[in-house]
Design a protein around this motif. Sequence first.
Motif, PDB file in Angstrom:
ATOM      1  N   ARG A  79      -5.840 -13.648  -3.295  1.00  0.00           N
ATOM      2  CA  ARG A  79      -6.958 -12.651  -4.617  1.00  0.00           C
ATOM      3  C   ARG A  79      -7.211 -11.339  -2.563  1.00  0.00           C
ATOM      4  O   ARG A  79      -8.366 -12.076  -1.988  1.00  0.00           O
ATOM      5  N   ILE A  81      -8.262  -7.258  -0.347  1.00  0.00           N
ATOM      6  CA  ILE A  81      -8.560  -6.392  -0.506  1.00  0.00           C
ATOM      7  C   ILE A  81      -7.923  -5.578   0.972  1.00  0.00           C
ATOM      8  O   ILE A  81      -8.264  -5.673   1.812  1.00  0.00           O
ATOM      9  N   GLN A 130      -8.027  -0.734  -1.871  1.00  0.00           N
ATOM     10  CA  GLN A 130      -7.505  -1.480  -3.523  1.00  0.00           C
ATOM     11  C   GLN A 130      -6.854  -3.298  -3.195  1.00  0.00           C
ATOM     12  O   GLN A 130      -6.320  -3.486  -2.519  1.00  0.00           O
ATOM     13  N   GLU A 131      -6.853  -3.978  -4.431  1.00  0.00           N
ATOM     14  CA  GLU A 131      -7.075  -5.270  -5.042  1.00  0.00           C
ATOM     15  C   GLU A 131      -5.641  -5.538  -4.829  1.00  0.00           C
ATOM     16  O   GLU A 131      -4.961  -5.080  -5.193  1.00  0.00           O
ATOM     17  N   ASP A 133      -2.941  -9.062  -4.979  1.00  0.00           N
ATOM     18  CA  ASP A 133      -2.353 -10.616  -4.401  1.00  0.00           C
ATOM     19  C   ASP A 133      -1.209 -10.800  -3.850  1.00  0.00           C
ATOM     20  O   ASP A 133      -0.536 -10.556  -3.938  1.00  0.00           O
ATOM     21  N   LYS A 155       0.277  -4.874  -5.100  1.00  0.00           N
ATOM     22  CA  LYS A 155      -1.116  -4.794  -6.017  1.00  0.00           C
ATOM     23  C   LYS A 155      -1.371  -5.521  -7.064  1.00  0.00           C
ATOM     24  O   LYS A 155      -0.444  -5.300  -7.894  1.00  0.00           O
ATOM     25  N   VAL A 156      -2.454  -5.662  -8.147  1.00  0.00           N
ATOM     26  CA  VAL A 156      -2.825  -6.302  -8.389  1.00  0.00           C
ATOM     27  C   VAL A 156      -3.441  -5.187  -9.432  1.00  0.00           C
ATOM     28  O   VAL A 156      -3.765  -4.222  -9.778  1.00  0.00           O
TER      29      VAL A 156
END
Length: 157
Positions: A79, A81, A130-131, A133, A155-156
Amino acid sequence: MSDVSKGEIIISRTYPTIGLDLETVVQPGLFNYPLANGEKAALLANRCRSCGRTFFPKRSLCPECFVDGEMEEVKLDTRGIIYSTTVVTVPSPAGIKPPYAYGYVDLPANNVRVFALFAGADPRTFVPGQEVDLVVEPIMVNKQGQKVIGYKFRKVL
Ligand SMILES: [Zn+2]
């Protein structure tokens, strides 16, 4: 070949006639691939035992400590950012079709910033903060017709 009696299925990744792998990785040692059953893809970094800094891609020597033999391999958290992003509208020299986005992703669990492609959405919609993965999947097909496996961030949602 498969051994049905043991319930085991082994998928060949090789062209039987010419012995060329159907897939190849963009660069050996960047991530674990192919994956064992149930194994999650992760970027492979190394961490200095003396100062605790993590490096991706790996370095053989910590640029802070300069002590030999202090680096240990670590799997990075998946994970992250987005720190920065850019949209590219011309083909990459390696053959990635435009438009595509890439940039830097911060992985807070490992305190490291990695360079990566972004995937799974309109390239213009990736923004800092933005988070995302990690995914490990084909990024292009090379001149030999092999799928080149690389790492990207999605994007998560
Ligand atoms: Zn160090």
